[in-house]
Design a protein around this motif. Structure first.
Motif, PDB file in Angstrom:
ATOM      1  N   ARG A 168     -51.413  -1.540 -50.455  1.00 17.78           N
ATOM      2  CA  ARG A 168     -50.525  -2.199 -49.779  1.00 17.78           C
ATOM      3  C   ARG A 168     -49.024  -2.275 -50.790  1.00 17.78           C
ATOM      4  O   ARG A 168     -49.146  -2.782 -51.763  1.00 17.78           O
ATOM      5  CB  ARG A 168     -50.973  -3.786 -49.735  1.00 17.78           C
ATOM      6  N   PHE A 169     -48.202  -1.465 -50.157  1.00 17.54           N
ATOM      7  CA  PHE A 169     -46.858  -1.305 -51.015  1.00 17.54           C
ATOM      8  C   PHE A 169     -45.938  -2.671 -50.608  1.00 17.54           C
ATOM      9  O   PHE A 169     -45.311  -2.257 -49.622  1.00 17.54           O
ATOM     10  CB  PHE A 169     -46.243  -0.090 -50.643  1.00 17.54           C
ATOM     11  N   ASP A 170     -45.988  -3.694 -51.441  1.00 12.78           N
ATOM     12  CA  ASP A 170     -44.979  -4.816 -51.160  1.00 12.78           C
ATOM     13  C   ASP A 170     -43.532  -4.609 -51.562  1.00 12.78           C
ATOM     14  O   ASP A 170     -43.548  -4.399 -52.770  1.00 12.78           O
ATOM     15  CB  ASP A 170     -45.739  -5.916 -51.774  1.00 12.78           C
ATOM     16  N   PHE A 171     -42.806  -4.125 -50.879  1.00 18.02           N
ATOM     17  CA  PHE A 171     -41.236  -3.510 -51.014  1.00 18.02           C
ATOM     18  C   PHE A 171     -40.677  -4.956 -51.402  1.00 18.02           C
ATOM     19  O   PHE A 171     -39.501  -4.723 -52.033  1.00 18.02           O
ATOM     20  CB  PHE A 171     -40.795  -2.985 -49.595  1.00 18.02           C
ATOM     21  N   ARG A 172     -40.960  -6.007 -51.005  1.00 22.41           N
ATOM     22  CA  ARG A 172     -40.198  -7.155 -51.471  1.00 22.41           C
ATOM     23  C   ARG A 172     -40.101  -7.345 -52.828  1.00 22.41           C
ATOM     24  O   ARG A 172     -39.056  -7.644 -53.629  1.00 22.41           O
ATOM     25  CB  ARG A 172     -40.693  -8.305 -50.973  1.00 22.41           C
ATOM     26  N   ASP A 173     -41.504  -7.067 -53.637  1.00 25.64           N
ATOM     27  CA  ASP A 173     -41.712  -7.194 -55.006  1.00 25.64           C
ATOM     28  C   ASP A 173     -42.003  -6.045 -55.569  1.00 25.64           C
ATOM     29  O   ASP A 173     -42.058  -6.055 -56.772  1.00 25.64           O
ATOM     30  CB  ASP A 173     -42.823  -8.244 -55.080  1.00 25.64           C
ATOM     31  N   LEU A 174     -41.690  -4.911 -54.904  1.00 26.00           N
ATOM     32  CA  LEU A 174     -41.901  -3.888 -55.466  1.00 26.00           C
ATOM     33  C   LEU A 174     -42.911  -3.451 -56.236  1.00 26.00           C
ATOM     34  O   LEU A 174     -42.822  -3.307 -57.611  1.00 26.00           O
ATOM     35  CB  LEU A 174     -40.563  -3.230 -56.449  1.00 26.00           C
ATOM     36  N   GLN A 175     -44.271  -3.789 -55.515  1.00 26.28           N
ATOM     37  CA  GLN A 175     -45.574  -3.954 -56.301  1.00 26.28           C
ATOM     38  C   GLN A 175     -46.412  -3.005 -55.275  1.00 26.28           C
ATOM     39  O   GLN A 175     -46.235  -3.266 -54.038  1.00 26.28           O
ATOM     40  CB  GLN A 175     -45.821  -5.137 -56.626  1.00 26.28           C
TER      41      GLN A 175
END
Length: 255
Positions: free
Chosen positions: A23-30
């Motif tokens: 899961r590429f969480d773009f909001r937190d760049l993780q």
């Protein structure tokens, strides 16, 4: 194969890679590779695992191993803040084929796993490459260990020196939500590469300094995401981050 993970952990490869969808969480760049579905689940996992974590005053990647089997249980990687432009031939130099595998820690103890410092994503977003140092690309890699679908650890001189994810747009999401099962639109891949550069140094510094060209690129990307017709969910994830950047630093705020 035995490798060094972080400052002192010795781990050996197994034939059991993680099966969780990244899961590429773009909001937190993780990049989250784990079975848990929320922050509470991540906290619950801590008592049953050991490894590296973001403790007070530390900035570590999250590598968690099961206390019983000592096998890798989950991993969370953080995209560094510095974007680097790399010629295509340099990224392709001496890159071994990815080998799918898991990891088993040599001992059940905590260790430090400092985050990478630089990243590169080509214009078509075929891969997101995060490294401890850009000079790593000047030397041969020992191995690319595929610890999860499309996620690889980069090994050089027996130690983990970075990580990569193939087709990162495919795994775009917000927080802990599962990514869309469909393949991303080509336009989404292009916008993702643009957005990664816009939210990192040196370009984001120019945005905050009201640089005219940087703001032109920022607004052009936001407009393209707003007008994109296909792959709307992923486009909105990207646009949400870019829009907040505009709201926070716009030198010409709208009334």
């Amino acid at each position: 194969m035995k490798i060094t993970v972080g400052d002192a952990m010795i781990a050996e490869t197994t034939d059991r890679p993680l099966t969780s969808t990244p899961r590429f969480d773009f909001r937190d760049l993780q990049l989250i590779v784990a079975e848990y579905a929320d922050p509470a689940g991540r906290e619950e996992q801590l008592s049953d695992t050991f490894g590296s974590m973001q403790w007070l005053w530390s900035q570590d990647e999250h590598f968690r191993f099961d206390r019983g089997s000592r096998e890798l249980s989950s991993a969370t990687f953080f995209v560094p803040q510095l974007y680097v432009s790399v010629p295509p031939g340099r990224t392709a130099r001496d890159r071994p084929r990815t080998r799918a595998c898991g990891l088993r820690a040599g001992a059940a103890r905590e260790f430090a796993m400092p985050r990478t410092t630089v990243f590169h994503c080509p214009p078509e977003a075929t891969e997101l490459l995060c490294l401890q140092d850009i000079d790593i690309l000047d030397r041969e890699l020992d191995a690319r260990l595929g610890i999860a679908p499309d996620v690889a650890l980069l090994v050089q001189r027996g130690a983990v020196v970075g990580w990569s994810i193939g087709d990162p747009a495919r795994y775009l999401t917000d927080g802990f939500h599962d990514p869309q099962p469909s393949l991303p639109d080509p336009a989404t891949r292009l916008r993702l590469a643009e957005c990664l550069e816009l939210v990192s140094s040196p370009l984001v510094d120019l945005v905050m300094d009201d640089d005219e060209e940087a703001w032109r690129r920022l607004r052009a990307t936001e407009h393209a995401l707003r007008e994109q017709r296909n792959d709307r969910q992923r486009a909105e994830i990207l646009r949400g981050v870019i829009s907040r950047l505009i709201e926070d630093y716009d030198p010409e705020p709208r009334s």
